[in-house]
Design a protein around this motif. Structure first.
Motif, PDB file in Angstrom:
ATOM      1  N   ASN A 295      42.304  44.207  49.629  1.00  0.00           N
ATOM      2  CA  ASN A 295      43.413  44.540  47.944  1.00  0.00           C
ATOM      3  C   ASN A 295      44.672  44.185  48.055  1.00  0.00           C
ATOM      4  OD1 ASN A 295      40.520  44.807  46.898  1.00  0.00           O
ATOM      5  ND2 ASN A 295      40.440  47.134  47.081  1.00  0.00           N
ATOM      6  N   ALA A 296      45.208  45.018  49.117  1.00  0.00           N
ATOM      7  CA  ALA A 296      46.609  44.880  49.405  1.00  0.00           C
ATOM      8  C   ALA A 296      47.193  43.540  48.866  1.00  0.00           C
ATOM      9  CB  ALA A 296      47.150  45.580  50.631  1.00  0.00           C
ATOM     10  N   LYS A 297      46.787  42.275  49.166  1.00  0.00           N
ATOM     11  CA  LYS A 297      47.139  41.548  50.022  1.00  0.00           C
ATOM     12  C   LYS A 297      46.768  40.384  48.143  1.00  0.00           C
ATOM     13  CE  LYS A 297      47.122  40.316  54.604  1.00  0.00           C
ATOM     14  NZ  LYS A 297      46.765  39.032  55.769  1.00  0.00           N
ATOM     15  N   THR A 298      45.995  41.813  47.401  1.00  0.00           N
ATOM     16  CA  THR A 298      45.064  40.957  46.396  1.00  0.00           C
ATOM     17  C   THR A 298      46.531  41.056  45.432  1.00  0.00           C
ATOM     18  OG1 THR A 298      42.863  40.496  46.644  1.00  0.00           O
ATOM     19  CG2 THR A 298      43.758  40.579  44.716  1.00  0.00           C
ATOM     20  N   LYS A 299      46.504  42.641  45.548  1.00  0.00           N
ATOM     21  CA  LYS A 299      47.469  43.432  44.532  1.00  0.00           C
ATOM     22  C   LYS A 299      49.097  42.406  44.915  1.00  0.00           C
ATOM     23  CE  LYS A 299      50.118  47.393  43.733  1.00  0.00           C
ATOM     24  NZ  LYS A 299      50.299  48.936  44.433  1.00  0.00           N
ATOM     25  N   GLN A 300      49.230  42.101  46.097  1.00  0.00           N
ATOM     26  CA  GLN A 300      51.100  41.401  45.881  1.00  0.00           C
ATOM     27  C   GLN A 300      51.229  39.960  45.485  1.00  0.00           C
ATOM     28  OE1 GLN A 300      51.734  41.349  49.692  1.00  0.00           O
ATOM     29  NE2 GLN A 300      53.974  40.417  49.871  1.00  0.00           N
ATOM     30  N   VAL A 354      48.661  35.218  28.365  1.00  0.00           N
ATOM     31  CA  VAL A 354      49.565  34.913  30.002  1.00  0.00           C
ATOM     32  C   VAL A 354      49.484  36.076  30.886  1.00  0.00           C
ATOM     33  CG1 VAL A 354      51.140  32.651  29.269  1.00  0.00           C
ATOM     34  CG2 VAL A 354      51.912  35.379  29.450  1.00  0.00           C
ATOM     35  N   LEU A 355      49.880  37.047  30.280  1.00  0.00           N
ATOM     36  CA  LEU A 355      49.648  38.990  31.057  1.00  0.00           C
ATOM     37  C   LEU A 355      47.837  38.088  32.349  1.00  0.00           C
ATOM     38  CD1 LEU A 355      51.365  41.356  29.145  1.00  0.00           C
ATOM     39  CD2 LEU A 355      51.697  39.799  31.423  1.00  0.00           C
ATOM     40  N   SER A 356      46.977  38.129  30.492  1.00  0.00           N
ATOM     41  CA  SER A 356      45.248  37.704  31.140  1.00  0.00           C
ATOM     42  C   SER A 356      45.124  37.521  32.666  1.00  0.00           C
ATOM     43  CB  SER A 356      44.699  38.089  30.430  1.00  0.00           C
ATOM     44  OG  SER A 356      44.418  37.218  29.534  1.00  0.00           O
ATOM     45  N   LEU A 417      38.875  45.954  34.588  1.00  0.00           N
ATOM     46  CA  LEU A 417      37.598  45.424  34.979  1.00  0.00           C
ATOM     47  C   LEU A 417      38.061  44.668  37.042  1.00  0.00           C
ATOM     48  CD1 LEU A 417      36.643  42.318  32.559  1.00  0.00           C
ATOM     49  CD2 LEU A 417      34.864  45.238  34.080  1.00  0.00           C
ATOM     50  N   SER A 418      39.961  44.600  36.673  1.00  0.00           N
ATOM     51  CA  SER A 418      40.851  44.517  38.033  1.00  0.00           C
ATOM     52  C   SER A 418      41.152  45.317  38.983  1.00  0.00           C
ATOM     53  CB  SER A 418      41.819  43.692  37.361  1.00  0.00           C
ATOM     54  OG  SER A 418      41.606  41.751  37.421  1.00  0.00           O
ATOM     55  N   ARG A 423      41.311  48.094  42.967  1.00  0.00           N
ATOM     56  CA  ARG A 423      42.387  48.943  42.781  1.00  0.00           C
ATOM     57  C   ARG A 423      44.171  47.924  42.486  1.00  0.00           C
ATOM     58  NH1 ARG A 423      41.246  52.129  48.342  1.00  0.00           N
ATOM     59  NH2 ARG A 423      39.516  52.878  47.595  1.00  0.00           N
ATOM     60  N   PHE A 424      43.599  47.012  41.442  1.00  0.00           N
ATOM     61  CA  PHE A 424      45.024  46.433  40.985  1.00  0.00           C
ATOM     62  C   PHE A 424      46.125  47.390  40.166  1.00  0.00           C
ATOM     63  CE2 PHE A 424      46.993  44.077  38.253  1.00  0.00           C
ATOM     64  CZ  PHE A 424      47.979  43.403  39.119  1.00  0.00           C
ATOM     65  N   GLU A 425      47.402  47.736  40.356  1.00  0.00           N
ATOM     66  CA  GLU A 425      47.804  47.472  39.215  1.00  0.00           C
ATOM     67  C   GLU A 425      49.234  46.770  38.478  1.00  0.00           C
ATOM     68  OE1 GLU A 425      48.476  51.694  40.556  1.00  0.00           O
ATOM     69  OE2 GLU A 425      49.807  51.233  42.356  1.00  0.00           O
ATOM     70  N   TRP A 426      49.392  46.777  38.134  1.00  0.00           N
ATOM     71  CA  TRP A 426      51.277  46.594  38.143  1.00  0.00           C
ATOM     72  C   TRP A 426      52.202  46.959  38.521  1.00  0.00           C
ATOM     73  CZ3 TRP A 426      48.903  45.429  32.641  1.00  0.00           C
ATOM     74  CH2 TRP A 426      47.965  44.518  32.260  1.00  0.00           C
ATOM     75  N   THR A 427      53.136  46.427  38.903  1.00  0.00           N
ATOM     76  CA  THR A 427      54.366  46.986  39.737  1.00  0.00           C
ATOM     77  C   THR A 427      55.088  47.639  38.392  1.00  0.00           C
ATOM     78  OG1 THR A 427      55.330  45.187  39.512  1.00  0.00           O
ATOM     79  CG2 THR A 427      54.388  45.745  41.009  1.00  0.00           C
ATOM     80  N   LYS A 428      55.875  48.664  38.812  1.00  0.00           N
ATOM     81  CA  LYS A 428      57.003  48.789  37.436  1.00  0.00           C
ATOM     82  C   LYS A 428      57.799  47.978  37.053  1.00  0.00           C
ATOM     83  CE  LYS A 428      60.670  52.670  37.037  1.00  0.00           C
ATOM     84  NZ  LYS A 428      60.999  53.810  37.322  1.00  0.00           N
ATOM     85  N   GLU A 429      58.434  46.989  37.691  1.00  0.00           N
ATOM     86  CA  GLU A 429      59.358  45.975  37.725  1.00  0.00           C
ATOM     87  C   GLU A 429      58.475  44.793  36.676  1.00  0.00           C
ATOM     88  OE1 GLU A 429      62.896  43.196  39.060  1.00  0.00           O
ATOM     89  OE2 GLU A 429      61.153  43.760  40.596  1.00  0.00           O
ATOM     90  N   ASN A 430      57.085  44.556  36.566  1.00  0.00           N
ATOM     91  CA  ASN A 430      56.340  44.051  35.616  1.00  0.00           C
ATOM     92  C   ASN A 430      56.287  44.876  33.977  1.00  0.00           C
ATOM     93  OD1 ASN A 430      56.618  41.541  37.106  1.00  0.00           O
ATOM     94  ND2 ASN A 430      54.825  41.636  38.058  1.00  0.00           N
ATOM     95  N   LEU A 431      56.181  45.316  34.666  1.00  0.00           N
ATOM     96  CA  LEU A 431      56.108  47.116  33.549  1.00  0.00           C
ATOM     97  C   LEU A 431      57.070  47.194  32.216  1.00  0.00           C
ATOM     98  CD1 LEU A 431      53.498  49.972  34.382  1.00  0.00           C
ATOM     99  CD2 LEU A 431      52.953  47.336  33.398  1.00  0.00           C
TER     100      LEU A 431
END
Length: 489
Positions: A295-300, A354-356, A417-418, A423-431
């Protein structure tokens, strides 16, 4: 170089290889569409669109998601494990042949019912029977492409695409010139054969041997692979059928010319604009399949891909909004100016797409076929339902508005769903980048929509800010000097 920067470098490298080649593909596509618009007119473009959407639907039924599940199976195998790799590739080759025969048989045996269903008469049954040849080679070509993508042979993929696009253009021009509408089916057949031969040529360059596979092995392995594939197929069938309904609805309520206008807008938003996503996805999906259990590598990886998608795609979205009418005239002809309005609505919706886009791959990489089918079905219900409800009030514009509504709801859905799956979440920078980018895109849309006479003058500052933000953010992860060297290479 930091680990994160290495990953960004890989993303940019694959994008530059695949995306750079797409410049040639775009040029070929522009020339082809220009020829179609001049020689065949809006009605001819609409007829090609109907043939293509029907073939896509039959291909979806016949191929059982091999283009997605096959890549997933190959990408999960270490390339040094030659025995497993040879075995899986051989199974995929045999299934591709079976599916190709099945697809051709459907076209051939059901040509009359298909013609009645699509055109409400049997006048095109002969054409659909001939298109069985195109269907056969299209699915065979897809099987070859699966191996290239699964092994991440990006350069082979792009060379193959350039070759068949170029050959298709060379052979189609004289046919369309002399035979006009009668040349449509022969061109479909020639392009499909070129597609297969070019993919096969590069597929044979890979050090993968064909091994014998028993019928029991073929059936057993195929069953496990296509448990996920069946849901992808159902989603693909539903998608193709839905866009067939859109074309049929427009044809009945606004005339065949409206189908040609819709196809022009659809091509710009989902072919030319989405080429950047296709360029990234050719390498991104196999990479994600390899790390999706972590999950950590997936999120990154998802966040890195989202970062690059935003800074590359947003200036393109702003540019297309500001120059939509010019784009339609250049890519097609002045007859297609009527597509500008729905094109602008669709381009605005493309921002949410493009975000989805990176998030949707999580469902496929994790093999969650049923959840993927659910999410795609909901999107299509929203799209078709919105179009039908809005058409009495907004007429042709309802198609573009429905596209925007559907993707603005689809994005939070795939995010939830993601998050549950990985346990995905966008980084603050991406937000932050996403919020600023949305404001810029919305400004460009409002300028074009409500101040169209001053669109370019008022929109240039928005475009400059968008480009400046992209260059600044890109330079943070990959120095511009190195980027120019990479693209030059």
């Amino acid at each position: 170089m930091a680990k994160g920067n290495k990953s960004y470098t890989q993303i940019l490298k694959s994008t530059s290889i695949f995306g750079g080649s797409q410049v040639m593909t775009i040029i070929i596509g522009i020339i082809r569409n220009k020829i179609l618009a001049i020689l065949l007119g809006v009605a001819g473009v609409g007829l090609i669109s109907i043939y293509q959407s029907t073939l896509d639907m039959i291909k979806s039924v016949s191929s059982l998601g091999i283009e997605t599940t096959g890549v997933r199976e190959i990408a999960a195998i270490p390339e040094e494990d030659k025995n497993r790799l040879n075995h899986i590739v051989s199974i995929i080759d045999r299934w591709a042949l079976i599916f190709a025969i099945l697809g051709a048989a459907i076209c051939l045996l059901f040509c009359y019912p298909i013609s009645l269903w699509v055109f409400e008469d049997a006048s095109h049954a002969y054409q659909f029977a001939l298109l069985s040849v195109a269907m056969f080679f299209m699915i065979l070509a897809a099987g070859q492409a699966v191996v290239l993508q699964g092994l991440r042979r990006i350069s082979y993929m792009v060379k193959s695409a350039i070759i068949w696009n170029a050959l298709g253009l060379i052979f189609s021009v004289p046919l369309y010139y002399f035979y006009r509408l009668d040349a449509i089916v022969p061109v479909f057949i020639m392009v499909s054969i070129a597609m297969f031969l070019s993919a096969y040529f590069y597929r044979r360059k890979i050090d993968v041997e064909s091994v014998s596979v028993s019928f029991e092995e073929l059936k057993k392995r195929g069953a496990s692979v296509f448990r996920v594939g069946i849901f992808i197929v159902l989603a693909s069938i539903l998608t193709t059928f839905s866009f067939f309904l859109v074309r049929a609805f427009l044809s009945k309520n606004a005339g065949l010319e409206s189908v040609g206008l819709f196809q022009a807008a659809w091509t710009i938003t989902n072919v030319y604009l989405m080429l950047i996503l296709k360029s990234m996805g050719s390498d991104f999906y196999p990479r994600l399949c390899a790390v999706v259990t972590d999950n950590a590598k997936t999120k990154q990886l998802i966040n890195e891909q989202t970062y690059i998608v935003l800074i590359v795609a947003v200036p393109m979205i702003v540019s297309l909004l500001l120059f939509s009418k010019i784009a339609l005239s250049l890519l097609y002809s002045s007859e297609f100016d009527g597509a500008a309005s729905i094109l602008n609505w669709q381009i605005l919706g493309t921002f949410f797409k493009v975000l989805s886009w990176p998030l949707g791959f999580i469902l496929l990489a994790k093999g969650k076929g049923l959840i993927y089918f659910f999410s795609e079905t909901l999107f299509l219900i929203l799209y078709i339902g919105s179009m039908y409800c809005l058409f009495p009030f907004y007429d042709f514009d309802s198609v573009g508005i429905a596209y925007l509504i559907a993707y603005s709801i689809y994005l939070p859905l795939v995010f939830v769903l993601s998050r549950k799956l990985s346990r995905f979440e966008w980084t603050k920078e991406n937000l932050v980048i996403g919020f600023i980018s949305f404001i810029l895109v919305l400004l460009a849309f409002c300028i074009v929509k409500y101040a169209s006479n001053y669109a370019i003058i008022a929109g240039i500052p928005v475009l400059v800010v968008s480009l400046s933000l992209s260059f600044y953010k890109l330079n943070k992860v990959f120095p511009l000097k190195s980027m120019f060297d990479l693209f030059k290479k």
